[in-house]
Design an enzyme around this catalytic site. Structure first.
Site, PDB file in Angstrom:
ATOM      1  N   GLY A   9      33.771  -1.222 -37.142  1.00 45.92           N
ATOM      2  CA  GLY A   9      32.528  -0.952 -37.874  1.00 45.92           C
ATOM      3  C   GLY A   9      32.511   0.539 -38.199  1.00 45.92           C
ATOM      4  O   GLY A   9      32.226   1.363 -37.337  1.00 45.92           O
ATOM      5  N   ALA A  10      32.888   0.851 -39.427  1.00 45.20           N
ATOM      6  CA  ALA A  10      32.969   2.269 -39.821  1.00 45.20           C
ATOM      7  C   ALA A  10      31.721   2.664 -40.610  1.00 45.20           C
ATOM      8  O   ALA A  10      31.779   3.423 -41.569  1.00 45.20           O
ATOM      9  CB  ALA A  10      34.227   2.510 -40.658  1.00 45.20           C
ATOM     10  N   GLY A  11      30.587   2.117 -40.201  1.00 46.13           N
ATOM     11  CA  GLY A  11      29.313   2.439 -40.863  1.00 46.13           C
ATOM     12  C   GLY A  11      28.682   3.674 -40.257  1.00 46.13           C
ATOM     13  O   GLY A  11      29.377   4.593 -39.805  1.00 46.13           O
ATOM     14  N   GLY A  14      29.385   3.885 -36.322  1.00 43.52           N
ATOM     15  CA  GLY A  14      30.825   3.972 -36.058  1.00 43.52           C
ATOM     16  C   GLY A  14      31.428   5.287 -36.541  1.00 43.52           C
ATOM     17  O   GLY A  14      32.172   5.952 -35.807  1.00 43.52           O
ATOM     18  N   ASP A  33      37.228  -1.496 -40.307  1.00 45.25           N
ATOM     19  CA  ASP A  33      36.092  -2.121 -40.992  1.00 45.25           C
ATOM     20  C   ASP A  33      36.617  -3.266 -41.839  1.00 45.25           C
ATOM     21  O   ASP A  33      37.814  -3.346 -42.146  1.00 45.25           O
ATOM     22  CB  ASP A  33      35.350  -1.109 -41.867  1.00 45.25           C
ATOM     23  CG  ASP A  33      33.901  -1.516 -42.110  1.00 45.25           C
ATOM     24  OD1 ASP A  33      33.003  -0.958 -41.455  1.00 45.25           O
ATOM     25  OD2 ASP A  33      33.670  -2.415 -42.965  1.00 45.25           O
ATOM     26  N   ASN A  95      24.881 -11.352 -36.745  1.00 42.42           N
ATOM     27  CA  ASN A  95      25.741 -10.487 -35.947  1.00 42.42           C
ATOM     28  C   ASN A  95      26.575 -11.249 -34.929  1.00 42.42           C
ATOM     29  O   ASN A  95      27.678 -10.822 -34.582  1.00 42.42           O
ATOM     30  CB  ASN A  95      24.908  -9.385 -35.275  1.00 42.42           C
ATOM     31  CG  ASN A  95      24.548  -8.291 -36.267  1.00 42.42           C
ATOM     32  OD1 ASN A  95      25.025  -8.289 -37.395  1.00 42.42           O
ATOM     33  ND2 ASN A  95      23.702  -7.361 -35.857  1.00 42.42           N
ATOM     34  N   VAL A 118      27.932  -2.434 -29.116  1.00 46.70           N
ATOM     35  CA  VAL A 118      26.794  -1.655 -29.625  1.00 46.70           C
ATOM     36  C   VAL A 118      25.919  -2.494 -30.568  1.00 46.70           C
ATOM     37  O   VAL A 118      24.731  -2.254 -30.729  1.00 46.70           O
ATOM     38  CB  VAL A 118      27.312  -0.394 -30.368  1.00 46.70           C
ATOM     39  CG1 VAL A 118      26.176   0.446 -30.911  1.00 46.70           C
ATOM     40  CG2 VAL A 118      28.195   0.442 -29.450  1.00 46.70           C
ATOM     41  N   ARG A 151      16.137   8.784 -25.306  1.00 43.71           N
ATOM     42  CA  ARG A 151      14.866   8.884 -26.050  1.00 43.71           C
ATOM     43  C   ARG A 151      13.728   9.259 -25.099  1.00 43.71           C
ATOM     44  O   ARG A 151      12.930  10.144 -25.409  1.00 43.71           O
ATOM     45  CB  ARG A 151      14.568   7.543 -26.747  1.00 43.71           C
ATOM     46  CG  ARG A 151      15.468   7.320 -27.944  1.00 43.71           C
ATOM     47  CD  ARG A 151      15.141   6.045 -28.705  1.00 43.71           C
ATOM     48  NE  ARG A 151      15.921   5.988 -29.933  1.00 43.71           N
ATOM     49  CZ  ARG A 151      16.520   4.896 -30.410  1.00 43.71           C
ATOM     50  NH1 ARG A 151      16.406   3.744 -29.773  1.00 43.71           N
ATOM     51  NH2 ARG A 151      17.210   4.947 -31.536  1.00 43.71           N
ATOM     52  N   HIS A 175      17.527  -4.319 -24.042  1.00 42.53           N
ATOM     53  CA  HIS A 175      17.322  -3.359 -25.127  1.00 42.53           C
ATOM     54  C   HIS A 175      16.396  -3.995 -26.151  1.00 42.53           C
ATOM     55  O   HIS A 175      16.792  -4.404 -27.209  1.00 42.53           O
ATOM     56  CB  HIS A 175      18.685  -3.038 -25.761  1.00 42.53           C
ATOM     57  CG  HIS A 175      18.657  -1.929 -26.753  1.00 42.53           C
ATOM     58  ND1 HIS A 175      18.069  -0.713 -26.517  1.00 42.53           N
ATOM     59  CD2 HIS A 175      19.191  -1.839 -27.997  1.00 42.53           C
ATOM     60  CE1 HIS A 175      18.237   0.063 -27.572  1.00 42.53           C
ATOM     61  NE2 HIS A 175      18.910  -0.595 -28.488  1.00 42.53           N
TER      62      HIS A 175
END
Ligand code: APR
Length: 308
Positions: A9-11, A14, A33, A95, A118, A151, A175
């Protein structure tokens, strides 16, 4: 020998974690990807930053899983992110199909790798990766708690006007909206925040932490958070590469720990070169255990919908 970290996942997430790993010279990076040219372009662009950022590690992009062979760590960010109005659970079916496909291809070429999942909904996707991969539970780890506690730490530090380095925070559970931040174990220079902030302020910070991902989605409108998620992945990769035995909250397969049986749940673990060395058990008050039970139930319902 240099370590090899593959990121599928090269988004947004990633590519950002690839940048962070490369910049520190932590490992060679392979970006994968499904879109042709995307990982190759980002990989080459990042490699060309090496002389200026001063790293000698290699970065490549590919659509071919043969390049993934012998990876020490595989980070799975492949999937679709949330849009405004969506919960993480709304991503389940889309997903799940992507994660199943990716995990099958990864274990075929890199059966010795540690998987860091992730993709959301996180705890369900980590469970799916565990079942599909057949890997031991020590080597399938979901990234969520590091992000949620980062966070919470940010909000505590901003509230008190104190360095983030002085702030430690514990967030357990799934999560999702049922995550369980623990103020009693969240400290500033060793002092629990329950001694430093009034109850209603702590509640407000907890609520903002629970909605932390959604707050970013509402602002971005076209995708979800990526800087803090990428930094959280980096922290886990670093703990594994340097065998730090670091205590980090991660989503792992629980077999009785914290009252969770046969589900992935965010709990503190000791993270080192072999993956999850052990679950770090801390005592919970009855009301904290109740909140965690509700979180376990929410995760369980998602996993049941997956039917794996
Ligand atoms: N194989 C490989 N890559 C894939 C596949 C697949 N089967 N399906 C999708 N991808 C790629 C997309 O082409 C895209 O480049 O995954 C990448 C996802 O990137 P973004 O859409 O930018 O999403 P991002 O913000 O990085 O979030 C990814 O992490 O935080 C979670 O909820 C988030 O599940 C989402 C994931």
């Amino acid at each position: 020998m240099r370590r090899k970290v593959t990121i599928v996942g090269a988004g947004q997430v990633g590519a950002t974690v690839a940048h962070m790993i490369a910049e520190r010279g932590l490992a060679d990076v392979v970006l994968v990807d499904i879109i042709e040219g995307l990982p190759q372009g980002k990989g080459l662009d990042l490699q060309e930053a090496a002389p200026i950022l001063r790293f000698d590690t290699r970065v490549i992009g590919t659509n071919d899983y043969r390049d993934v062979a012998d990876s020490d760590i595989v980070v799975i960010t492949a999937g679709v992110p949330r849009k405004p109005g969506m919960s993480r659970s709304d991503l389940l079916e889309t997903n799940a199909a992507i994660v199943r496909d990716v995990v099958e291809k990864v274990v075929a070429v890199a059966p010795g790798a540690i998987l860091i999942v992730v993709t959301n909904p996180l705890d369900a996707m980590a469970y799916l990766a565990y079942r599909v991969s057949g890997l031991p539970k020590e080597r399938v780890i979901g990234m969520a708690g590091v992000l949620d506690s980062a966070r919470f730490r940010t909000f505590i530090a901003l509230e008190l006007g104190i360095s983030v380095e002085n702030v430690h925070a514990f967030v357990l559970g799934g999560h999702g909206d049922e995550m369980v931040p623990l103020p009693r174990y969240s400290t500033v220079a060793g002092v629990p925040i329950t001694h430093l902030l009034p109850r209603e302020r702590i509640e407000a910070l907890i609520e903002r932490t629970r909605r932390g991902g959604g707050e970013i989605v509402d602002l971005l409108k076209t995708g979800s958070a990526f800087y803090a998620p990428a930094a959280s992945i980096l922290e886990m990769v670093d703990a594994i590469v340097h065998d730090r035995h670091k205590i980090l909250p991660c989503s792992v397969y629980c077999e009785g720990e914290y009252g969770a049986h046969g589900v992935f749940l965010g709990v503190p673990v000791v993270l080192g070169a072999r993956g999850v060395e052990r679950v770090f058990q801390i005592e919970l008050l009855p009301e904290e255990q109740d909140a965690l039970q509700r979180s376990i139930q929410a995760v369980r319902e998602l996993v049941e919908a997956l039917q794996v």
